[in-house]
Design an enzyme around this catalytic site. Structure first.
Site, PDB file in Angstrom:
ATOM      1  N   PRO A 260       6.138  -0.573  10.622  1.00  0.00           N
ATOM      2  CA  PRO A 260       6.694   0.689  10.161  1.00  0.00           C
ATOM      3  C   PRO A 260       7.373   0.556   8.802  1.00  0.00           C
ATOM      4  O   PRO A 260       8.055  -0.434   8.537  1.00  0.00           O
ATOM      5  CB  PRO A 260       7.734   1.025  11.233  1.00  0.00           C
ATOM      6  CG  PRO A 260       8.169  -0.308  11.746  1.00  0.00           C
ATOM      7  CD  PRO A 260       6.959  -1.197  11.674  1.00  0.00           C
ATOM      8  N   TYR A 302       1.590  13.180  -5.192  1.00  0.00           N
ATOM      9  CA  TYR A 302       0.964  13.733  -3.978  1.00  0.00           C
ATOM     10  C   TYR A 302       1.283  15.210  -3.792  1.00  0.00           C
ATOM     11  O   TYR A 302       0.953  15.767  -2.753  1.00  0.00           O
ATOM     12  CB  TYR A 302       1.497  13.021  -2.727  1.00  0.00           C
ATOM     13  CG  TYR A 302       1.489  11.523  -2.774  1.00  0.00           C
ATOM     14  CD1 TYR A 302       0.294  10.807  -2.850  1.00  0.00           C
ATOM     15  CD2 TYR A 302       2.682  10.806  -2.713  1.00  0.00           C
ATOM     16  CE1 TYR A 302       0.295   9.427  -2.863  1.00  0.00           C
ATOM     17  CE2 TYR A 302       2.691   9.421  -2.721  1.00  0.00           C
ATOM     18  CZ  TYR A 302       1.489   8.742  -2.804  1.00  0.00           C
ATOM     19  OH  TYR A 302       1.502   7.379  -2.807  1.00  0.00           O
ATOM     20  N   CYS A 328       8.073  13.412 -20.564  1.00  0.00           N
ATOM     21  CA  CYS A 328       7.094  14.223 -21.294  1.00  0.00           C
ATOM     22  C   CYS A 328       5.782  14.360 -20.545  1.00  0.00           C
ATOM     23  O   CYS A 328       4.746  13.831 -20.983  1.00  0.00           O
ATOM     24  CB  CYS A 328       6.835  13.605 -22.663  1.00  0.00           C
ATOM     25  SG  CYS A 328       8.215  13.874 -23.719  1.00  0.00           S
ATOM     26  N   TYR A 357       9.096   4.742  -0.425  1.00  0.00           N
ATOM     27  CA  TYR A 357       8.206   4.953  -1.567  1.00  0.00           C
ATOM     28  C   TYR A 357       8.893   5.777  -2.665  1.00  0.00           C
ATOM     29  O   TYR A 357       8.271   6.618  -3.305  1.00  0.00           O
ATOM     30  CB  TYR A 357       6.890   5.610  -1.090  1.00  0.00           C
ATOM     31  CG  TYR A 357       6.282   4.863   0.063  1.00  0.00           C
ATOM     32  CD1 TYR A 357       5.726   3.611  -0.136  1.00  0.00           C
ATOM     33  CD2 TYR A 357       6.313   5.372   1.370  1.00  0.00           C
ATOM     34  CE1 TYR A 357       5.196   2.881   0.924  1.00  0.00           C
ATOM     35  CE2 TYR A 357       5.793   4.654   2.438  1.00  0.00           C
ATOM     36  CZ  TYR A 357       5.241   3.404   2.203  1.00  0.00           C
ATOM     37  OH  TYR A 357       4.732   2.684   3.260  1.00  0.00           O
TER      38      TYR A 357
HETATM   39  N1  LLP Z   1       0.935  -1.516   6.993  1.00  0.00           N
HETATM   40  C1  LLP Z   1      -0.027  -1.407   6.052  1.00  0.00           C
HETATM   41  C2  LLP Z   1      -1.166  -2.322   6.082  1.00  0.00           C
HETATM   42  C3  LLP Z   1       0.071  -0.410   5.067  1.00  0.00           C
HETATM   43  O1  LLP Z   1      -0.883  -0.287   4.160  1.00  0.00           O
HETATM   44  C4  LLP Z   1       1.200   0.456   5.052  1.00  0.00           C
HETATM   45  C5  LLP Z   1       1.349   1.476   4.018  1.00  0.00           C
HETATM   46  C6  LLP Z   1       2.182   0.283   6.049  1.00  0.00           C
HETATM   47  C7  LLP Z   1       2.011  -0.702   6.995  1.00  0.00           C
HETATM   48  C8  LLP Z   1       3.404   1.146   6.118  1.00  0.00           C
HETATM   49  O2  LLP Z   1       3.079   2.474   6.329  1.00  0.00           O
HETATM   50  P1  LLP Z   1       4.212   3.545   6.694  1.00  0.00           P
HETATM   51  O3  LLP Z   1       4.751   3.168   8.049  1.00  0.00           O
HETATM   52  O4  LLP Z   1       5.223   3.511   5.654  1.00  0.00           O
HETATM   53  O5  LLP Z   1       3.462   4.839   6.735  1.00  0.00           O
HETATM   54  N2  LLP Z   1       3.091   5.744  -1.326  1.00  0.00           N
HETATM   55  C9  LLP Z   1       2.666   6.547  -0.207  1.00  0.00           C
HETATM   56  C10 LLP Z   1       2.482   5.733   1.052  1.00  0.00           C
HETATM   57  C11 LLP Z   1       1.536   4.560   0.897  1.00  0.00           C
HETATM   58  C12 LLP Z   1       1.403   3.757   2.161  1.00  0.00           C
HETATM   59  C13 LLP Z   1       0.658   2.488   1.923  1.00  0.00           C
HETATM   60  N3  LLP Z   1       0.530   1.647   3.069  1.00  0.00           N
HETATM   61  C14 LLP Z   1       3.656   7.688  -0.033  1.00  0.00           C
HETATM   62  O6  LLP Z   1       4.614   7.769  -0.798  1.00  0.00           O
HETATM   63  O7  LLP Z   1       3.478   8.531   0.861  1.00  0.00           O
END
Ligand code: LLP
Length: 403
Positions: A260, A302, A328, A357
């Site tokens: 997570p 996004y 800018c 993020y």
């Molecule tokens: N494990 C792997 C292999 C991943 O690629 C990711 C996220 C996670 C875990 C963690 O995912 P989470 O639990 O945070 O959803 N920048 C984007 C999100 C990119 C996520 C990339 N991978 C945003 O701001 O929404």
């Protein structure tokens, strides 16, 4: 209650603020959901890689999911033990693979046949055995934003089921590879349980089929992705999430790992910015603030929604405004057509859900120094990253300036 005004006075703006107590309660909620089963939460360092944040999770017993050797080094520095560290990513360099093997982490999560061969070769050169897992792409549509969806065949991540099986056989026959885990991650900000259950079922079936050829895995890594409430989303309850996954593992004795990120950090974080000016262009009213897309990129990248709260004495009626930064780019906005009252110079805006993020996707675009980061825990605040200075920004260039 966090006193944003006080924090703005003490640490200045723009500023990231993280509620460490909230992170603890999210961590405990998720851990509790897997109670009675062997499980490891491996915090996704990419969601917020501040060392103090990673240490906070280390102290709670968390592992780390890393996507570069830099993140692996952060995890070590923060006190996460090697046997709880996972290294994923589609493009690991030789140096990164070598360091991960020497650091004896839990496993390298391999994402292609070519990479598997590379890992085997490097392990052989080092005369080591490298524990690996394979990232399977179950071809499931996670029904999230296309930029953060990763489990479809047209995404760059993981390998299809047939390739995975071939890779496990290769690894099992290699003296320098020890296949211990299987991994999938279908996307981020998931709010539907069904795609997760479906993916887990597909991957669990592969584990069973590997068992028939005497390849016995230990770790079932379901990635991250649990969605959170930014606006009015109906999110998945940790208990239901755990049950859906565990339900696919009947007759399998595996440790469940989940990774997570956002679930632990997003709603623990606030981005605090100060109003500089209001301005009117033709039909449009703008509120110009001192934070920008280089601090928090998610709205620009996004079109992500972040709730924004004004701290102001204003009692005027609300009107629709665009909240924009000084960079800018027309994409430099935090919200469009957002309802806020009239604001004055130095009023504060609190941008919610900024803990995941946020800072990590920041940059120095327009030679803007990145904000400071502050932790709030048990009623007290403390600095966990200094505000960058102009001197920091030019430090790596200055010596090359020719007269
Ligand atoms: N494990 C792997 C292999 C991943 O690629 C990711 C996220 C996670 C875990 C963690 O995912 P989470 O639990 O945070 O959803 N920048 C984007 C999100 C990119 C996520 C990339 N991978 C945003 O701001 O929404």
């Amino acid at each position: 209650m966090i006193n944003f005004k006080e924090l703005a006075n003490e640490y200045k703006t723009p500023l990231y603020i993280y509620d460490f107590d909230y992170m603890t309660s999210q961590y405990n909620k998720l851990k509790e959901a897997f109670k009675g089963r062997k499980s490891l939460l491996a915090y996704a360092v990419k969601s917020n890689s501040n060392l103090s944040v990673v240490k906070h999770f280390a102290d709670l017993g968390s592992g780390a999911d890393c996507v570069s050797i830099g993140e692996v080094r952060r995890a070590f520095l923060a006190g996460i033990p090697s046997y709880k560290i996972i290294f994923s990513g589609v493009g690991k360099s030789d140096d990164e693979i070598q360091e991960a093997i020497l650091k004896d982490i839990l496993y390298i999560n391999v994402e292609s046949e070519a990479e598997l061969k590379r890992v085997a070769l490097i392990a052989k050169e080092l005369d080591k055995v490298c524990r690996i897992s394979i990232r399977v792409n179950p071809n499931i549509d996670p029904k999230t934003h296309p930029y953060i969806s990763t489990g479809l065949h047209d995404n760059k991540f993981g390998v299809d089921l047939n390739s995975a099986k071939r890779m496990y056989i290769f690894a099992n026959n290699s003296e320098h590879l020890d296949p211990v885990g299987i991994h999938f991650h279908i996307g981020s900000q998931l709010t539907k349980l069904e795609p997760i259950r479906e993916a887990a079922e597909i991957v669990a079936d592969l584990v069973r089929s590997l068992s028939t050829i005497n390849i016995e895995l230990k770790f079932f890594d379901v990635g991250g992705g649990l969605g959170v409430e930014y606006d009015k989303e109906v999110t998945i309850e940790p208990y239901d999430y755990a049950q859906a996954i565990l339900g696919t593992l009947t007759s399998l004795d595996l440790t469940v790992i989940c990774e997570p990120g956002r679930f632990l950090t997003a709603n623990a974080g606030y981005f605090l910015t100060k109003v500089l000016y209001e301005k009117q262009n033709a039909e449009k009213k703008f509120v110009v603030v001192d934070g920008a897309m280089n601090d928090l990129l998610r709205p620009a990248l996004y079109n992500a929604y972040h709730k924004i709260e004004a701290i102001t004495k204003s009692t005027s009626e609300e009107r629709l405004v665009d909240i924009v930064g000084p960079v800018c780019e027309s994409g430099d906005f935090f919200a469009k057509n957002y309802s806020l009252p009239e604001l004055e110079h130095n009023d504060l805006l609190v941008i919610h859900s900024a803990g995941a993020y946020g800072f990590g996707m920041g940059s120095n675009y327009n030679t803007r120094a990145r904000s400071a980061e502050v932790a709030v825990e048990k009623g007290a605040s403390r600095l966990i990253r200094k505000r960058e200075t102009f001197e920091d920004l030019i430090a790596l260039e200055l010596e090359f300036l020719q007269s």
